[in-house]
Scaffold this active site. Structure first.
Site, mmCIF file in Angstrom:
data_model
loop_
_atom_site.group_PDB
_atom_site.id
_atom_site.type_symbol
_atom_site.label_atom_id
_atom_site.label_comp_id
_atom_site.label_asym_id
_atom_site.label_seq_id
_atom_site.Cartn_x
_atom_site.Cartn_y
_atom_site.Cartn_z
ATOM 1 N N GLY A 127 0.827 -1.213 0.000
ATOM 2 C CA GLY A 127 0.000 0.000 0.000
ATOM 3 C C GLY A 127 0.855 1.254 0.000
ATOM 4 N N TYR A 128 1.528 1.506 -1.130
ATOM 5 C CA TYR A 128 2.320 2.731 -1.270
ATOM 6 C C TYR A 128 1.526 3.779 -2.060
ATOM 7 C CZ TYR A 128 7.035 1.229 0.275
ATOM 8 O OH TYR A 128 8.133 0.850 0.991
ATOM 9 N N SER A 129 1.173 3.424 -3.336
ATOM 10 C CA SER A 129 0.625 4.424 -4.269
ATOM 11 C C SER A 129 -0.779 4.874 -3.875
ATOM 12 C CB SER A 129 0.547 3.837 -5.672
ATOM 13 O OG SER A 129 1.794 3.310 -6.042
ATOM 14 N N GLU A 244 12.922 -4.010 -4.349
ATOM 15 C CA GLU A 244 11.943 -4.280 -5.397
ATOM 16 C C GLU A 244 12.607 -4.192 -6.767
ATOM 17 O OE1 GLU A 244 8.561 -1.635 -5.426
ATOM 18 O OE2 GLU A 244 7.533 -2.773 -6.969
ATOM 19 N N ASN A 381 10.033 3.886 -15.500
ATOM 20 C CA ASN A 381 11.359 3.915 -16.121
ATOM 21 C C ASN A 381 11.886 5.341 -16.282
ATOM 22 O OD1 ASN A 381 11.039 1.193 -16.135
ATOM 23 N ND2 ASN A 381 11.509 0.901 -18.299
ATOM 24 N N GLU A 382 10.979 6.311 -16.432
ATOM 25 C CA GLU A 382 11.433 7.718 -16.497
ATOM 26 C C GLU A 382 12.078 8.113 -15.157
ATOM 27 O OE1 GLU A 382 8.331 6.794 -17.403
ATOM 28 O OE2 GLU A 382 8.456 7.078 -19.569
#
Ligand SMILES: Cc1cc2nc3c(=O)[nH]c(=O)nc-3n(C[C@H](O)[C@H](O)[C@H](O)COP(=O)(O)OP(=O)(O)OC[C@H]3O[C@@H](n4cnc5c(N)ncnc54)[C@H](O)[C@@H]3O)c2cc1C
Length: 395
Positions: A127-129, A244, A381-382
């Site tokens: 539960g990060y985002s 991760e 990736n950015e």
């Protein structure tokens, strides 16, 4: 530097291969090889089998019940599992929250949570985002207000992978709004059966229920479920993200996929010719194969570096996910019109019906769409490029 495997490592590979031959249940293997999502029961059953062998936590040190394997042995184990068609172990418990508990948790937290992760009995979610807090994670707004020996949690997490199965979720929550955003965050372990938690599905482009919104409405969480110090959660969160990213190169999975791609490319198409005979296709497949080999060597080089992966983790994440996505693009080309055959019911865990057409044995459009996620999750990736420009190139 010698980048060949040692005789001991090759012997280890044979041992893992034999174990998989003896112990990987046929129903699980069949589902994975047909590229259907393994059910919750299958993932947990496989984890129990690994646990019984002492291999449940392939990345765990011995003191916490792991086999204490070297980084290269872990890589060999993962590769062999992927090649044999074993389901992917659940990263959220084993590779994300467990290392945080090991490093920053107290003894009680270690005793309470690590055994369930290792045995596969407890399913963890991340539960990060939140809506509006993804790349800019520190702007998260889910609050945890202190009320005696509890926190009262309110807010929303999103994109929660397989949260519909979750027993526990590890969350970043705001405990202080008066300080700089990174400094007012805490790391909480929350029982998903707590009253006030509501999990709602998000259906992805491929039609699957893989991710969720998780809502928290006055959820009571004991203070003892906080990892480390209050307001210091950002430190633990960053430590977890490093773990991760290193796992995201996924070399084993892509090697298994490359092997399957070559089989597909040699099969006759509708015009009677295998697509491998098309020089343009063959060139691209060969190029990808070479790049995959280079990635494998780079992963080995990074992992055998005494200081462990630093910003290189970002390089591996970008490279691994780009190769993965290209693999599925090529696979869709190779399967031609079969790529669009789709049996939505086959994605349901209890589906036992016929598997018509080749879509169930080869990657198709569903996989292609699903793999768009690779360059977004785990830090897009950015964002990884930003990290490289700052920490590697010094820009
Ligand atoms: C399939 C899937 C599963 C996921 N599972 C989980 C999960 O289980 N738990 C969890 O907590 N999260 C999960 N995530 C969330 C994931 O970590 C976020 O989607 C990711 O961090 C990007 O955040 P965002 O979606 O809010 O996009 P944004 O941060 O809004 O970014 C949008 C676009 O802008 C670009 N961008 C943003 N900031 C910058 C910048 N500074 N410089 C250059 N470009 C920038 C991004 O790269 C992206 O292309 C999952 C995501 C997906 C797609």
């Amino acid at each position: 530097m010698d980048l060949n495997y040692t005789p001991e490592q090759e012997a280890f590979r044979q041992e893992v291969r034999q174990f998989l031959k003896d112990k990987l249940p046929a129903d699980i293997q069949e589902r994975v090889q047909k590229r259907l999502r393994p059910t919750k029961d299958m993932v947990q059953r496989w984890q129990q089998i690994l646990h019984a062998q002492g291999w449940g936590g392939s990345t765990w040190p011995k003191e916490f019940g792991g086999p204490g394997w070297s980084e290269v042995e872990q890589l060999i184990f993962e590769e062999e599992c992927a090649l044999a068609g074993a389901p992917r172990q659940l990263d959220f418990g084993l590779r994300m929250v467990a290392p945080v508990i090991m490093k920053f948790g107290n003894q009680e937290q270690k005793d309470r949570h690590l055994p369930g992760i290792l045995s596969g009995d407890v399913w963890w979610s991340q539960g990060y985002s939140e809506p509006g807090a993804g790349s800019d994670l520190a702007s998260l707004r889910t609050t945890a207000e202190r009320d005696g020996d509890h926190y009262i949690v309110n807010g929303q997490k999103t994109w929660t992978t397989l949260g519909q199965h979750g027993d526990w979720i590890f969350c970043l929550v705001r405990t202080n709004k008066e300080v700089k955003s990174q400094e007012g965050i805490s790391f909480l372990l929350i029982d998903m059966k707590s009253p006030g938690i509501d999990v709602k599905p998000i259906i992805m482009l491929d039609g699957e229920h893989e991710i969720n919104d998780v809502f928290f409405d006055n959820v009571k969480v004991p203070v003892e479920n906080r990892i480390g110090e209050e307001d210091k959660g950002w430190t633990y969160a960053k430590f977890l993200l490093g773990h991760e990213r290193t796992g995201l190169a996924n070399v084993g999975q892509w090697k298994a996929m490359m092997r399957r791609m070559k089989e597909i490319a040699r099969q006759e198409q509708d015009d009677g010719k295998p697509i491998i005979e098309n020089p343009r296709f063959r060139d691209r497949l060969a190029q990808l194969d070479a790049e995959l080999r280079a990635l494998e060597l780079t992963v080995l080089r990074v992992l055998t570096n005494a200081s462990g992966p630093g910003p290189e983790a970002s390089i591996l994440k970008i490279r691994g996910t780009e190769i993965g996505q290209r693999m599925f693009e090529l696979a869709m080309e190779a399967t031609g019109q079969d790529a669009i055959t789709h049996i939505p019911e086959a994605l349901e865990p209890d589906y036992t019906g016929p598997l018509v057409g080749s879509v169930n044995a080869v990657p198709g459009a569903g996989d292609y769409f699903n793999m768009r996620k690779l360059s977004i999750f785990g830090g897009s990736n950015e964002i990884q490029r930003n990290i490289i420009s700052k920490l590697v190139l010094g820009l």
